[in-house]
Each structure stands twice: as C-alpha cells, then as structure tokens.
Design a protein around this motif. Structure first.
Motif, short mmCIF file in Angstrom:
data_model
loop_
_atom_site.label_atom_id
_atom_site.label_comp_id
_atom_site.label_asym_id
_atom_site.label_seq_id
_atom_site.Cartn_x
_atom_site.Cartn_y
_atom_site.Cartn_z
N HIS B 213 31.17 -0.35 -64.12
CA HIS B 213 30.66 0.09 -62.83
C HIS B 213 31.76 0.60 -61.91
N GLY B 214 32.88 1.01 -62.54
CA GLY B 214 33.88 1.77 -61.80
C GLY B 214 34.79 1.01 -60.86
N ASP B 215 34.71 -0.32 -60.93
CA ASP B 215 35.54 -1.11 -60.00
C ASP B 215 36.53 -1.94 -60.83
N PHE B 216 36.16 -3.11 -61.27
CA PHE B 216 37.03 -3.87 -62.16
C PHE B 216 37.08 -3.18 -63.52
N ILE B 217 35.96 -2.60 -63.90
CA ILE B 217 35.87 -1.90 -65.19
C ILE B 217 35.85 -0.40 -64.91
N LYS B 218 37.02 0.21 -65.01
CA LYS B 218 37.12 1.66 -64.77
C LYS B 218 37.19 2.44 -66.08
N THR B 219 37.68 1.77 -67.11
CA THR B 219 37.88 2.46 -68.39
C THR B 219 37.27 1.65 -69.52
N TYR B 244 32.73 5.65 -65.47
CA TYR B 244 34.13 5.45 -65.86
C TYR B 244 34.98 6.24 -64.87
N LYS B 245 36.10 5.68 -64.46
CA LYS B 245 37.03 6.37 -63.57
C LYS B 245 38.28 6.67 -64.39
N ALA B 246 38.26 7.82 -65.02
CA ALA B 246 39.38 8.17 -65.90
C ALA B 246 39.46 9.69 -65.99
N ASP B 247 40.58 10.18 -66.55
CA ASP B 247 40.75 11.64 -66.66
C ASP B 247 39.73 12.25 -67.60
N ASP B 248 39.51 11.57 -68.74
CA ASP B 248 38.58 12.11 -69.74
C ASP B 248 37.45 11.10 -69.94
N VAL B 249 36.42 11.25 -69.13
CA VAL B 249 35.34 10.25 -69.14
C VAL B 249 34.60 10.21 -70.48
N TRP B 263 22.48 1.46 -72.96
CA TRP B 263 23.10 2.57 -72.25
C TRP B 263 22.46 2.76 -70.89
N GLN B 264 23.17 3.47 -70.03
CA GLN B 264 22.55 4.07 -68.85
C GLN B 264 23.07 5.50 -68.80
N ILE B 265 22.19 6.43 -69.08
CA ILE B 265 22.58 7.84 -69.10
C ILE B 265 22.36 8.41 -67.70
N LYS B 266 23.43 8.83 -67.09
CA LYS B 266 23.37 9.31 -65.70
C LYS B 266 23.43 10.84 -65.65
N GLN B 267 23.07 11.37 -64.47
CA GLN B 267 23.01 12.83 -64.32
C GLN B 267 24.39 13.49 -64.36
N SER B 268 25.41 12.76 -63.86
CA SER B 268 26.77 13.28 -63.91
C SER B 268 27.72 12.14 -64.22
N PRO B 269 28.78 12.40 -65.01
CA PRO B 269 29.73 11.32 -65.29
C PRO B 269 30.56 10.93 -64.07
N TYR B 270 30.44 11.72 -63.01
CA TYR B 270 31.26 11.45 -61.82
C TYR B 270 30.42 10.99 -60.63
N GLY B 271 29.19 10.57 -60.88
CA GLY B 271 28.31 10.19 -59.78
C GLY B 271 27.33 11.31 -59.49
N VAL B 272 26.13 10.94 -59.06
CA VAL B 272 25.05 11.92 -58.91
C VAL B 272 25.41 13.01 -57.89
N GLU B 273 26.29 12.67 -56.95
CA GLU B 273 26.68 13.66 -55.94
C GLU B 273 27.35 14.87 -56.57
N LYS B 274 27.92 14.65 -57.79
CA LYS B 274 28.63 15.74 -58.48
C LYS B 274 27.73 16.46 -59.48
N GLU B 275 26.42 16.17 -59.43
CA GLU B 275 25.52 16.69 -60.46
C GLU B 275 25.56 18.22 -60.54
N ALA B 276 25.58 18.88 -59.36
CA ALA B 276 25.52 20.34 -59.35
C ALA B 276 26.76 20.95 -60.00
N GLU B 277 27.94 20.43 -59.63
CA GLU B 277 29.17 21.03 -60.17
C GLU B 277 29.55 20.51 -61.56
#
Lengths: 320, 333
Positions: B213-219, B244-249, B263-277
């Motif tokens: 969840h990107g905090d204690f577990i980033k990779t 994941y908070k890493a260069d190559d997610v 699994w949890q399949i999300k709309q963007s690997p960088y958070g939903v706010e980044k979905e468009a880009e």
C-alpha cells in the motif's frame, strides 16, 4: 382506495398465519424455484466419482491409483473451473475428516485456482428402519459441517434406496409411496435446517429408484419445503421416455448437477446430446457449475482420464 | 559423482533437523516450511474476473449503511458478467472500524447464498488494520479483529482475507505512526502480528493476504521480506498493481506475482489520478500474471480520484475496466 389496501394487507397477513402457527419461520407461501438473475452463466466442474476405482484403490494402498489431491491436479490440467469432491474418498469417511486434512485439501484446490462445487455422502431415507434414516441424517449433518469448512456450497443427499436394498419398495418393506415420501421429506428437512446454520445447501439427487421422474423429484422437494434444500439434477437418472423433459422440469430448482455420458447411465441408453442439454440448462437461467461425472458402466477398458477429457471437450463445445 | 548425491542427501537431512526439533514444540510458531516458497502452480495459468466491493465504497457505506447493500452489489456483479466478487469487510452490517465486531451468521449466510444463487464466487474479503503503530495494545486489538474476520471469511467461503502492513491512519506514515522506530523493529511488529493472525486463519483454511500500500511496503522486496519473516504457509501476497513506489512498477508486480494469493487491479500503477496520462498497461500486466502461472481470480478495484469531486460513477467505470481486463486476458491467452 385505502380500504382496498387495508384489505390486501389483511389478506397477506392472514395468508402467513398457517405458517406462523406451524412454527415455520419462512416467509414464503410455497416452495419456489431458485431466484435466477442476469441470464445463465455456466462453468465446468469434475465429479471425483468419475475416478471411483482409482480412488478406492488408493484408499487401500497409497502407492496405487489416485488420491483426491491428484484428481484435483488432473481437473486443473484439463481446464475445469471446479471439482466436486465426493465424501466417500475423504480420509476418515464416514467420520468427519481431521481438520488438518480438510484445510490442506481446501488450500490445494485454491492453489489450483479451482472452486469446490459440492460434496456428497451416501444415505438411505427409504428404509423402514428409523435407525437407518437417522444414520443418514447424522451423516449429512456431519458432512454439512465438512462442506462448510471446505467452502463447498452443497452436500448431495440421495432420495433412493442404497445397498443392501435394491429398490425403495424393498427398503421400505413395501410401505406406501406417500408414507416413504413423508419419511424422506422429514429427514431432508432436518438436514436442511442444519445446512441453514452453516450456509450449506442440501442437494437431493434423482437416482432412478424412488425418484425416477422430474415430477417425483419436485413432489419431494415441495414436501420438504425448505429454502436450504434443492435439486441436484442427475441427467442420467430420470428413467422416463423423455428424460430431457424431466431435466427441464427440474432445472429451475437445481443447485448442482451431474452430467452423465448417457441418458440412463448405461451403455444401452443413448449418449447425452450436450447441445440440447446445455440449451435446457440455459433456458432455466441457471448460474453456476455443471459437473461432469463419467461411469465405468461395466466397461473393462474404462479409462476415466480419457472419458472425462472427452466429456469436457463436448461440454465446452456446447457451451461455446 | 556418487559422492555428490549422498552429500546432497546429507545436507537435506541436516536442513530438516531444526524443523523436526521445532515440530516437537507443538505451540512453536515455526512452520513446516524451510522458507517461504512461491505458490505451487499446476496446469498453466487460468484466470477469472472479480470485482472488489471497494469500487462502490461510497454507495455501500461503512457498516452497510449506504444505499447499496452487499447482496445488491452481488447482483450488479452478476449482471456485469464477473465470475466473482470480493466483499470488503467494511460494508457488512456489524463491521467495527476499531472493534472486534463481526456480522451475524444470518448476514454472512444470506450473502453466501445470494452469491451462490448468482453463480458468483467470493474471491476474498478484507479489513483495515494498523500494525505500524507503537501502541502494542492497539495492535493486539487489530490482531483479534483479523482473527475474528478470518472466521467470517471461512463461513463465507472466501479463501483470502486482505490485511495491511502499511499505516492506515490518515495523513500519517509508518515512520510517524511508529513514533520514529527503526524499520527492522517495525517489520518485526508487523511480522509477529500477522503470523499470529495467519496461524489462526490457517485453522480455518483461510489465507492472510498482505497488500502493498505504498507506505511501509513500497516495493516487492519490502513485501516479500515481510512475508518471509512472517514465514507461515497461510500468508501470501495481495498484489495491488496501483501501489508500488518504484522506478519500474511492472518489475515489482512481476517479482511479487509468484507469491500472489489475490490481486487488486487498479486503473493506473501510479494512482487513479494518473489514469489519463499513465493507465495500467493491461496486456503487459496480464503477461506478467501469466508468466507467474497464477491460477485464480483477478479482482478489479476502481477508485474515485482524490481531487475528482463527485464525477466518479462505478456503474460506468467498472464495466469499461472489466472489458479491458477481459480483452487483455483473451489477447494474452
């Protein structure tokens, strides 16, 4: 208009009275088909009984045959979505298996990405001896708890005579059909009440003896009249002129299936027409698993691996 | 060459000795595993679709107080064509955010039965917890909550229950929640707590899934190090493709996939706010899933953008995302 509304409400309330008086907690006026939704959605499953001989051989000598874990592996390799794990082949049957065995099996199935579509035991509710019927009730209750631990949604119960008896007439000491149906309904209802406490459905299978037609199957279920008791439709055990018509009668009440190779589970009867069968199942709006069960039917060269794979291919083709 | 197998056998036997010794102590937390191994996969990949109820978070409401009930969501999932759904614990009547409360059997079995009649599997469930906090008693409360909910999962027929290793406290990180404790110490807290949960869940045949969840577990390494320290056969990874908070997610997903139990399949690997880009490359993801041999459900979880106002409509977003998932499953088969 408000009078009319009040009157309708009054009638609705009084219609429920007999049930309340009889101590029924169910708000249903009568036994109903399973509420279907969103159109049919069918997935494949394999009944372990197809490997009966190999499973029995393994139970006697662990170096021989196959165990349930290996049957699951086979199902995964063939491409099934689920397995139906017959109770007979569990270590310890008819006693409840050790918890450690059940969680190991549950985990094995999970790792394979399979579901468990059901399990089942052998019982005789047509027997004149109340002790025999009580033994069946106790076994099904035990197995409901096994099913709950495994995550199996249904437990198959028989509505027909079991060895040493050959027919329900013999088992019941020639009791009237009506009386035998009442015995059976009482026993099934007691099991279903237990199933309700564990979220497990008692699935009553037609086996061609007491239940040889859809009408007989439905008559019993209506007499049981319990939300946690429904039909397991064995496509090879309606012994009537038109078994497809019987299947169509019962499909709306089905919570599980056994798709057999032939229409009367013998080599003399015609092979199942998978396309016709799938059309009937879909027509009912059934959503869930359709397990295949192949039988040796006296074939000396019976090869369950080959027969199961063939049936699976036929079923998949009919589904597509 | 003869000496070689004997030497291997000897080493194997020696390696088993500590386990035999540990097995003698019946209550020892040590499991029969020499090390946490990837999940054994048989028969090649087999993938089914599921929906995480969190996608309908606002409509469901904590404790089932919203306008949409879980049984109704099950119907929505059947209608959309999912194979299963993942009913998050939050939305059951009886869920307590900070207490041990669980739903009644009546509630649990009504949902189990409705899902069954709909031909819908239950791929998992999950609750929220905070194992990064310094307060030991508060962690113990969460251990008990997870134990209680693993029994709920068993009753439902849900094979996996999701727990967090990251802080779930608003506007906090594991560093602040732990009051500046060392990473290794915090990892030990989490591992000890989750191990206790997994031992309990295992008795019911339920797996504890640890979500990144990107905090204690980033990779993936963070996730796998923790899971290896937990060292229980009843604990695995829930791969959240958006956290994941890493260069190559995608490399992180690939590394964790062999250990995935859900699994949890999300709309963007960088958070939903980044979905468009930067939308999730579903084909690339599915190739990763297949390469791991994973067999089972792939739940989608769509989110409402944090800055997005009230425009999020799961009834529109979910079917579109499901179509993308199905297409990717088909194209990579």
């Amino acid at each position: 208009m408000s009078t009319s509304f009040t009157r309708r409400r009054f009638l609705a309330t009084s219609a429920l009275l007999p049930f309340a008086a009889a101590g029924f907690s169910s708000a249903r006026a009568a036994y109903q088909p399973i509420a279907r939704h969103s159109g049919p959605h069918l997935r494949t499953s394999l009944n372990a009984y197809s490997f009966s001989d190999l499973l029995n051989a393994n139970a006697k000598d662990a170096t021989k045959g196959l165990d349930l874990f290996q049957v699951c592996d086979f199902a995964a390799k063939v491409g099934f979505d689920a397995v139906d794990l017959t109770g007979y082949f569990f270590t310890g049957y008819p006693k409840a298996p050790e918890n450690s065995y059940l969680v190991r099996l549950k985990r094995h199935v999970f790792n394979l990405g399979l579901d468990i579509s059901g399990t089942g035991v052998r019982n005789d509710f047509t027997a004149a001896d109340p002790a025999t019927r009580a033994e069946g009730v106790a076994l099904i209750k035990t197995w409901i708890e096994v099913a709950a631990k495994l995550g199996a949604p249904t437990v198959r119960a028989f509505a027909d005579a079991q060895p040493p008896f050959k027919t329900w007439q013999q088992a019941s000491g020639n009791a009237p059909r009506e009386k035998v149906e009442a015995w059976m309904a009482d026993a099934c209802r007691e099991c279903a009440e237990h199933g309700k406490n564990f979220g497990v459905i008692v699935a009553v299978q037609n086996h061609g003896d007491f239940i040889a037609t859809g009408a007989e199957h439905l008559s019993l279920l209506k007499r049981v009249d319990h939300e946690w008791c429904a039909a397991l439709v064995d496509t090879g055990k309606y012994l009537s002129a038109d078994p497809y018509a019987d299947i169509a009668v019962m499909a709306p009440y089905a919570v599980n299936w056994q798709i057999k190779e032939t229409m009367q589970s013998s080599l003399k009867s015609p092979r199942v027409d998978m396309k016709t069968l799938v059309a009937i199942i879909r027509q009912s709006g059934y959503r869930g698993y359709v397990p295949i069960e192949t039988l040796s039917m006296g074939r000396k060269d019976y090869n369950p691996h080959a027969e199961v794979t063939k049936m699976f291919t036929d079923l998949r083709a009919a589904l597509a | 060459m003869n000496a070689s197998p004997s030497r291997r056998d000897f080493l194997k036997a020696a390696a088993l000795l500590p386990l035999v010794a540990a097995a003698g102590a019946a209550l020892s937390p040590t499991t029969a595993l020499a090390a946490v191994e990837p999940i054994k996969r048989v028969g090649g990949p087999m993938l089914k679709t599921s929906l995480n109820a969190y996608s309908f978070a606002k409509l469901l409401g904590t404790g089932g107080t919203g306008s949409l009930k879980l049984v109704e969501l099950a119907e929505v999932c059947a209608k959309m064509g999912f194979d299963a759904f993942d009913p998050t614990g939050y939305y059951f009547p009886g869920y307590e955010k900070n207490g041990p409360g669980v739903p009644t059997d009546k509630v649990i079995y009504a949902l189990k039965r409705r899902a069954f009649d709909l031909g819908l599997g239950i791929s998992g469930t999950g609750i929220g917890n905070n194992f990064t906090i310094a307060d030991k008693d508060a962690r113990a409360v969460d251990v008990q909550r997870i134990k209680n909910w693993s029994e709920v999962a068993a009753k439902l027929g849900a094979p996996v229950i999701r727990v967090f290793a990251d802080t779930q406290l608003r506007a906090q990180t594991w560093e602040s929640a732990s009051k500046g404790a060392k990473r290794d110490d915090v990892e030990k807290w989490i591992a000890d707590d989750i191990r206790a949960c997994a031992e309990h869940a295992g008795k019911f045949g339920v797996i504890i899934g640890v979500q990144n969840h990107g905090d204690f577990i980033k990779t993936a390494d963070d996730q796998l190090n923790l899971i290896k320290r937990i060292d229980s056969p009843w604990c695995g990874a829930i791969v959240d493709t958006g956290y994941y908070k890493a260069d190559d997610v995608y490399a992180e997903m690939a590394k964790a996939a062999p250990y995935a139990v859900n699994w949890q399949i999300k709309q963007s690997p960088y958070g939903v706010e980044k979905e468009a880009e930067a939308p999730t490359d579903m084909k690339r993801l599915l190739k990763i899933v297949r390469a791991s041999g994973y067999r089972g459900y792939l739940p989608l979880e769509t989110l409402s953008p944090r800055s997005g106002g009230s425009g999020y409509d799961p009834y529109k977003v979910v079917p579109k995302f499901l179509a993308e998932l199905r297409q990717a499953i088909a194209e990579t088969a």
